[in-house]
Design a protein around this motif. Structure first.
Motif, PDB file in Angstrom:
ATOM      1  N   LEU A 121      24.618  40.366  48.479  1.00  0.00           N
ATOM      2  CA  LEU A 121      25.470  40.647  49.635  1.00  0.00           C
ATOM      3  C   LEU A 121      24.613  40.872  50.875  1.00  0.00           C
ATOM      4  CD1 LEU A 121      28.241  43.004  48.200  1.00  0.00           C
ATOM      5  CD2 LEU A 121      28.303  40.532  48.474  1.00  0.00           C
ATOM      6  N   SER A 122      23.544  41.648  50.737  1.00  0.00           N
ATOM      7  CA  SER A 122      22.664  41.923  51.880  1.00  0.00           C
ATOM      8  C   SER A 122      22.051  40.632  52.408  1.00  0.00           C
ATOM      9  CB  SER A 122      21.545  42.877  51.489  1.00  0.00           C
ATOM     10  OG  SER A 122      22.078  44.077  51.018  1.00  0.00           O
ATOM     11  N   THR A 174      23.478  37.769  52.428  1.00  0.00           N
ATOM     12  CA  THR A 174      24.610  36.877  52.727  1.00  0.00           C
ATOM     13  C   THR A 174      24.598  35.607  51.864  1.00  0.00           C
ATOM     14  OG1 THR A 174      23.550  35.750  54.591  1.00  0.00           O
ATOM     15  CG2 THR A 174      24.856  37.690  55.100  1.00  0.00           C
ATOM     16  N   GLU A 227      34.290  42.059  44.492  1.00  0.00           N
ATOM     17  CA  GLU A 227      35.545  42.725  44.846  1.00  0.00           C
ATOM     18  C   GLU A 227      35.517  44.246  44.649  1.00  0.00           C
ATOM     19  OE1 GLU A 227      38.684  41.363  45.621  1.00  0.00           O
ATOM     20  OE2 GLU A 227      40.175  42.298  44.325  1.00  0.00           O
ATOM     21  N   MET A 265      34.816  46.555  37.525  1.00  0.00           N
ATOM     22  CA  MET A 265      36.274  46.474  37.417  1.00  0.00           C
ATOM     23  C   MET A 265      36.774  45.057  37.659  1.00  0.00           C
ATOM     24  SD  MET A 265      37.931  49.057  36.439  1.00  0.00           S
ATOM     25  CE  MET A 265      39.590  48.532  36.910  1.00  0.00           C
ATOM     26  N   PHE A 287      37.183  37.550  31.844  1.00  0.00           N
ATOM     27  CA  PHE A 287      38.198  37.384  32.882  1.00  0.00           C
ATOM     28  C   PHE A 287      37.654  36.564  34.059  1.00  0.00           C
ATOM     29  CE2 PHE A 287      41.354  39.422  35.890  1.00  0.00           C
ATOM     30  CZ  PHE A 287      42.476  39.047  35.187  1.00  0.00           C
ATOM     31  N   GLN A 321      32.629  50.208  51.795  1.00  0.00           N
ATOM     32  CA  GLN A 321      33.387  50.507  50.583  1.00  0.00           C
ATOM     33  C   GLN A 321      33.793  51.973  50.566  1.00  0.00           C
ATOM     34  OE1 GLN A 321      31.317  49.441  46.915  1.00  0.00           O
ATOM     35  NE2 GLN A 321      29.824  48.458  48.234  1.00  0.00           N
ATOM     36  N   LEU A 379      30.194  46.618  53.199  1.00  0.00           N
ATOM     37  CA  LEU A 379      30.788  45.527  52.420  1.00  0.00           C
ATOM     38  C   LEU A 379      29.991  44.240  52.606  1.00  0.00           C
ATOM     39  CD1 LEU A 379      34.540  46.351  53.021  1.00  0.00           C
ATOM     40  CD2 LEU A 379      33.522  45.971  50.774  1.00  0.00           C
ATOM     41  N   ARG A 380      29.503  44.024  53.828  1.00  0.00           N
ATOM     42  CA  ARG A 380      28.653  42.872  54.123  1.00  0.00           C
ATOM     43  C   ARG A 380      27.723  43.287  55.268  1.00  0.00           C
ATOM     44  NH1 ARG A 380      31.034  41.497  50.248  1.00  0.00           N
ATOM     45  NH2 ARG A 380      31.922  39.469  49.675  1.00  0.00           N
ATOM     46  N   PHE A 388      26.681  38.557  58.129  1.00  0.00           N
ATOM     47  CA  PHE A 388      27.870  37.906  57.573  1.00  0.00           C
ATOM     48  C   PHE A 388      28.927  37.688  58.658  1.00  0.00           C
ATOM     49  CE2 PHE A 388      32.208  38.261  55.979  1.00  0.00           C
ATOM     50  CZ  PHE A 388      32.230  37.318  54.959  1.00  0.00           C
ATOM     51  N   GLN A 434      42.513  47.008  45.278  1.00  0.00           N
ATOM     52  CA  GLN A 434      43.052  45.740  44.774  1.00  0.00           C
ATOM     53  C   GLN A 434      44.278  45.308  45.577  1.00  0.00           C
ATOM     54  OE1 GLN A 434      46.206  45.898  42.787  1.00  0.00           O
ATOM     55  NE2 GLN A 434      46.303  43.700  43.173  1.00  0.00           N
ATOM     56  N   THR A 450      43.253  44.100  49.144  1.00  0.00           N
ATOM     57  CA  THR A 450      42.525  42.837  49.227  1.00  0.00           C
ATOM     58  C   THR A 450      43.394  41.664  48.751  1.00  0.00           C
ATOM     59  OG1 THR A 450      41.492  43.290  47.088  1.00  0.00           O
ATOM     60  CG2 THR A 450      40.244  43.880  49.038  1.00  0.00           C
ATOM     61  N   ASP A 451      44.205  41.884  47.723  1.00  0.00           N
ATOM     62  CA  ASP A 451      45.085  40.792  47.286  1.00  0.00           C
ATOM     63  C   ASP A 451      46.189  40.525  48.309  1.00  0.00           C
ATOM     64  OD1 ASP A 451      43.737  39.965  45.028  1.00  0.00           O
ATOM     65  OD2 ASP A 451      44.782  41.327  43.679  1.00  0.00           O
ATOM     66  N   ARG A 455      44.591  38.298  50.863  1.00  0.00           N
ATOM     67  CA  ARG A 455      44.462  36.905  50.426  1.00  0.00           C
ATOM     68  C   ARG A 455      45.796  36.164  50.552  1.00  0.00           C
ATOM     69  NH1 ARG A 455      41.227  39.654  46.386  1.00  0.00           N
ATOM     70  NH2 ARG A 455      39.047  39.240  46.924  1.00  0.00           N
ATOM     71  N   TRP A 466      46.082  46.823  39.699  1.00  0.00           N
ATOM     72  CA  TRP A 466      45.122  47.520  38.840  1.00  0.00           C
ATOM     73  C   TRP A 466      44.371  48.570  39.640  1.00  0.00           C
ATOM     74  CZ3 TRP A 466      40.043  46.565  40.363  1.00  0.00           C
ATOM     75  CH2 TRP A 466      39.755  45.323  40.954  1.00  0.00           C
ATOM     76  N   PHE A 467      43.948  49.593  38.926  1.00  0.00           N
ATOM     77  CA  PHE A 467      43.336  50.774  39.538  1.00  0.00           C
ATOM     78  C   PHE A 467      42.204  51.244  38.638  1.00  0.00           C
ATOM     79  CE2 PHE A 467      47.896  50.649  39.917  1.00  0.00           C
ATOM     80  CZ  PHE A 467      48.153  50.862  41.257  1.00  0.00           C
ATOM     81  N   ARG A 491      45.652  42.913  32.058  1.00  0.00           N
ATOM     82  CA  ARG A 491      45.746  42.210  33.340  1.00  0.00           C
ATOM     83  C   ARG A 491      46.097  40.741  33.138  1.00  0.00           C
ATOM     84  NH1 ARG A 491      40.580  44.660  36.515  1.00  0.00           N
ATOM     85  NH2 ARG A 491      40.568  42.616  37.523  1.00  0.00           N
ATOM     86  N   LYS A 492      45.510  40.141  32.106  1.00  0.00           N
ATOM     87  CA  LYS A 492      45.814  38.735  31.817  1.00  0.00           C
ATOM     88  C   LYS A 492      47.284  38.582  31.411  1.00  0.00           C
ATOM     89  CE  LYS A 492      41.398  37.035  30.117  1.00  0.00           C
ATOM     90  NZ  LYS A 492      40.636  36.599  28.940  1.00  0.00           N
TER      91      LYS A 492
END
Lengths: 107, 408
Positions: free
Chosen positions: A29-30, A32, A39, A45, A74, B43, B62-63, B67, B297, B300-301, B304, B322-323, B380-381
């Motif tokens: 991430l740092s 890029t 996520e 998770m 997943f 975050q 986060l970035r 970015f 979740q 962000t979803d 999207r 989900w949590f 989740r699936k």
């Protein structure tokens, strides 16, 4: 500093300078690096920081734990024996030059 | 119609994802991300966990700034939005600047509730929502001996789990008869109660704080409970839930109930304005009930889904909720929504941990797990597939969800 080399699905290489103690995900991430979504931020998770460890590096990096494997099931792209969640790989000095291949998709 | 400029209000997880997804989906217009905090989007989940230990805010970004430059996402930090004019389609910032939009996304999040407790304005009465809160709490913990946590939800319990590792005692005071009552089943509450007690945390359930005690110099010295008893403490953390930041929407004439009302496409009552995450309430695709969820979740979803629509691929929001909550060495994972459940089945897998399956009218609606990632991901699936999983079907496989999923 430890150099990490990320290879995108189309073969483009990105080299990132990383610090020991950070995760490969944080380094990506740092730096890029495109193709790492991360996520959940490294909480194991999700499976959106999936990487394939280069075959010759795989023994040094180690295999995924059971829980990590459960998350990888997943993942959006094919899971291979060398698949890892990059948030679960801690960078050490021994990993200088580590090459990681990015999957086609993370979501 | 091609959108020229999307303005996003709120620089949290959802706001960031909104900007990133627009670029990922090929949006060519301008993207402005307006937030009231300084710095880059970061975050939030680690604020009540790892950050309290390491204190390194750079690791939360986060970035990196590169970015945002690379993706031409224009950041406007430390910019509070004070108004929306839906007629002329512009927002007004705290400095009086007007910014026009073609589409506006409200990602304003939520803020900590202020419960009706006397003396909340004393020093060392803290909350935990953003980086500034967490940094402040962390710096004061070094001199603290005993922290009183008002509220036994996720944030309060995550903090309580960290406190002993920082050589601080914690007492949690919760009004309900069990911990995390809004989010998890009785069995799971009990599991965490015992664990926290084992880590040395004192927990007072079914107790309300009526007022905070003044040490005589304006610092907090403890709390008085509704039953008249007093507990000493040199820091009080108020973790008693949140309220959605929906005032901008209300003032702009948008429909607002518990949060900003949006439809299945996450559109507000104004077609040029969408809303996402903590600040909005939306129809849950599984139950059809309107819900407002506070989670990374969801935010962000939602982002999207909105991005797809703004780039010409509209589709309803269908993501599985989900949590997670990390408390001590326990990892709680939840898939689905248990709010409407009328029946619960708990079992302990051979490998250890705990699984609680919740049913509404015989249908599986939520799966809570501790240290059972395979069960969580299987849930989740299954929820994502839309399959209706009934209680008798699961009973036939001793409620082993992984076995069930393998067989279908």
């Amino acid at each position: 500093m430890t150099r990490l080399i990320f290879v995108s699905p189309d073969g483009n290489e990105t080299t990132v300078e990383a610090s020991a103690g950070d995760s490969v995900m944080q380094a990506a991430l740092s730096g890029t690096v495109e193709g790492i979504v991360a996520e959940c931020g490294g909480a194991m998770m999700c499976a959106t920081c999936h990487v394939y460890v280069a075959d010759d590096w795989s023994p040094k990096v180690g295999m995924a734990s059971d829980d990590e494997r459960a998350m990888l099931d997943f993942a959006a792209s094919e899971v291979k024996p060398t698949s890892r969640l990059s948030c679960q790989i801690t960078i050490t000095d021994e990993l200088d030059g580590l090459t990681l291949y990015l999957p086609d998709a993370q979501i | 119609m091609t959108l020229q400029r999307v303005v996003i209000v709120g620089g949290g997880h959802g706001g960031f994802q909104m900007a990133a997804s627009l670029r990922g989906d090929g949006f060519k217009g301008e993207v402005l991300l307006v937030g009231d905090e300084p710095g880059l989007p970061y975050q939030r989940p680690p604020l009540s966990k790892a950050f309290l230990k390491h204190g390194d805010s750079a690791r939360l970004d986060l970035r990196p700034s590169a970015f945002f430059e690379k993706n031409e996402i224009f950041l406007m930090p430390q910019t509070r939005v004070t108004g929306i004019d839906p007629e002329s389609k512009h927002i007004t910032t705290c400095s009086g600047k007007e910014i026009a939009y073609d589409h506006l996304v409200l990602a304003t999040g939520s803020r900590n509730a202020r419960p009706p407790i006397a003396n909340l304005d004393l020093k060392n009465v803290l909350t935990l929502r953003n980086l500034a809160d967490a940094a402040d709490l962390r710096s004061r913990l070094t001199a603290a001996r005993h922290v009183l946590v008002v509220g036994g939800g996720f944030i309060g319990m995550e903090f309580a789990a960290v406190a002993p590792t920082l050589s601080v005692n914690a007492t949690v005071i919760e009004g309900a008869e069990r911990l995390m009552a809004r989010a998890v089943s009785d069995t799971m509450s009990m599991h965490f109660l015992k664990s926290h007690q084992g880590w040395g945390t004192r927990i007072r359930l079914g107790q309300f704080v009526s007022g905070l005690l003044d040490d005589g110099t304006g610092n907090v010295a403890g709390a008085r409970l509704a039953d008249g008893s007093e507990i000493a403490g040199d820091i009080v953390l108020i973790a008693a839930g949140v309220v959605p930041n929906s005032e901008l929407a209300t003032d702009a004439g948008l429909a607002v109930s518990d949060g900003i009302d949006v439809d299945d496409l996450l559109r507000t009552s104004n077609p040029d304005i969408s809303a996402l995450g903590d600040c909005c309430n939306f129809p849950d695709p599984l139950s059809g009930r309107r819900v407002r969820l506070e989670s990374v979740q969801t935010a962000t979803d939602h982002a999207r889904t909105i991005s797809k629509r703004l780039t010409g691929q509209p589709a309803s929001y269908t993501a599985v909720p989900w949590f997670w909550s990390d408390q001590g060495d326990l990892k709680l994972q939840i898939a689905g929504l248990g709010a409407g459940a009328d029946e619960h089945v708990a079992h302990e897998p051979e490998k250890g941990g705990l699984v609680v399956l919740s049913f509404a009218a015989g249908r599986l609606v939520s799966v809570e797990t501790v240290d059972s990632a395979s069960t969580h991901m299987t849930a989740r699936k299954l929820f994502g597939s839309g399959r209706i999983v009934s209680k008798p079907e699961l009973a036939a496989v001793n409620y082993n969800l992984v076995d069930y999923a393998r067989a279908v």
